[in-house]
Design a protein around this motif. Structure first.
Motif: not given
Length: 453
Positions: A138-154
């Motif tokens: 999964i690829f995402e552009g983010t300032v941080g929080s969404t990335g952390i959430s995606i990494a957690t669930i992924a």
């Protein structure tokens, strides 16, 4: 002189010889009554003492802990949502208005973005764009929080993650991503029209995903607008693509799942928690999903609910709401220090219209500009008076709540609900760093809140 002869004399003088049998019956009744009373009292004392002895732990046989099935959550995703709604006591008491914050920092990934990440991944799996444990990324552009959430669930679902982010975000977010096993690529902050902007880079990385595998032929699958799904294999044989590794660009800014997560989750939760007693909803906007989804649901339940944007310095949303133009004076030539949003606040503020913000515009009633100094002041005030350690966007939202209450002249228990997006533990290096703020020329003065109250 004893009482018994006295009673006897009285009774003897009152009864004739022919009534001696009745006297005996009365005497027997009195004796029997005393006996029963004494016996029942003794039994009661006995059983009470027995219960007290049995109440000690020594008399209980050990047994296993019992859990009902509805008390057992299915992994980390089971912790997402259903966050508490808490009263901000200091502000509520001072204003005479109920200021309630949705404690989104209690989500397992630490922010409101957990809802969005989960919904985007769930929806992608439902329509067959993603398949767990296939080596997909999964690829995402983010300032941080969404990335952390995606990494957690992924990680919980069996995906790899690559996060593209500006190189000026707080270091705590980068460290969290690395700890979660995500690959992080940092780029210079720039405009969305630049192909090197972090969202554009994330999209391109997803397109190029197949080129970095052992297969020769990358293939871009059909997906909803803006989302990219690439894989490898023969497009004439779709069945061959099912188990191939895929590159998925989630695109939180344009993905409708962002809005739906709040329309189906956050909004209904707030409505239930307040029993429908809501006068206003206040939220910042980065992607626009929170204010669009939550605001649209609340408006559908009561069109009189006021929906308000909390907008930081450098963002164009305030002027878009107030004047119909997406522009901020800090974008003028020679004044802009930073390409995205010129503020110490992270997570909210934007200078372009996303699909999610477009969904919000028809239901937004007002907007308030929150300065960096005001956001910093609110964060320090809340620690001092409420013991709440919150991030920059949460502080912006609460300052906007005060401005709204003052503007409306509310002081009779009206209810304003806002989002407490994340805690302060992701902002030590910037927003909660007094030395950094001093160099940036941003004062640390909690008195700004006191003066407004």
């Amino acid at each position: 002189m004893s009482w018994w002869p006295t009673i006897g004399n009285i009774l003897s003088s009152s009864y004739k010889p022919s009534s001696q049998s009745s006297f005996r019956h009365l005497l027997y009744g009195i004796i029997l009554g005393f006996s029963l009373s004494w016996t029942s009292t003794s039994l009661a004392l006995f059983f009470r003492a027995r219960r007290e002895r049995l109440a000690t732990h020594d008399h209980f046989e050990p047994r296993p802990i019992e859990l009902r099935s509805d008390e057992v959550l299915s992994g980390v995703t089971g912790l997402i949502g259903n966050t508490p709604l808490i009263r901000i006591n200091s502000l509520s008491d001072a204003l005479g208005v109920e200021i309630l914050g949705k404690a989104e920092f209690l989500n397992p990934g630490g922010s409101v973005k957990d809802r969005v990440a989960l919904r985007m991944i769930d929806d992608a799996e439902t329509v067959g764009l993603l398949h767990p444990h296939t080596g997909s990324r999964i690829f995402e552009g983010t300032v941080g929080s969404t990335g952390i959430s995606i990494a957690t669930i992924a990680r919980a679902r069996g995906y790899d993650v690559t996060i593209i982010m500006p190189d000026d975000v707080a270091e705590e977010k980068v460290k969290a991503l690395h700890a979660l096993g995500a690959d992080v690529e940092r780029v210079r902050p720039t405009s969305i029209v630049d192909k090197k902007q972090y969202v554009n880079v994330a999209r391109q990385r997803a397109i190029d995903f197949g080129k970095h595998s052992s297969f020769d032929k990358p293939h871009v699958l059909q997906a909803p607008p803006s989302m990219i799904v690439s894989t490898t294999g023969d497009e004439e044989k779709p069945e061959d693509l099912m188990d191939k590794p895929r590159g998925f660009f989630a695109d939180q800014f344009e993905n409708r799942s962002n809005h739906d997560a709040h329309y189906d989750g956050t909004g209904p939760e707030i409505w239930r928690q307040t029993s429908g007693s809501v006068n206003a909803f206040v939220s910042g906007a980065g992607t626009g999903g929170t204010v669009a989804g939550t605001g649209r649901f609340l408006k559908s339940m009561n069109e009189d609910i006021i929906v308000v944007i909390s907008d930081p310095e450098g963002s164009g949303l305030y002027n878009k709401i107030k004047h119909g133009v997406m522009f901020d004076y800090k974008e003028s030539e020679g004044t802009k220090r930073r390409h995205q949003v010129d503020t110490v606040v992270e997570g909210i503020g934007i200078n372009r219209l996303t699909d999610n913000i477009s969904l919000a515009l028809p239901i937004i009633d007002d907007a308030f500009r929150i300065t960096d100094a005001e956001a910093v002041a609110m964060s320090r005030y809340l620690v001092q008076h409420d013991g709440l350690f919150l991030g920059s966007s949460s502080a912006c939202n609460l300052f906007a709540c005060i401005k709204l209450a003052r503007k409306m002249g509310w002081q009779k228990g009206q209810t304003i609900v806002t989002i407490l997006c994340d805690s302060g533990n992701r902002h030590y290096s910037k927003f909660w760093n007094d030395e950094y703020l001093k160099k940036a020329g941003i004062p640390v003065n909690p008195g700004l809140v006191t003066e407004l109250l």
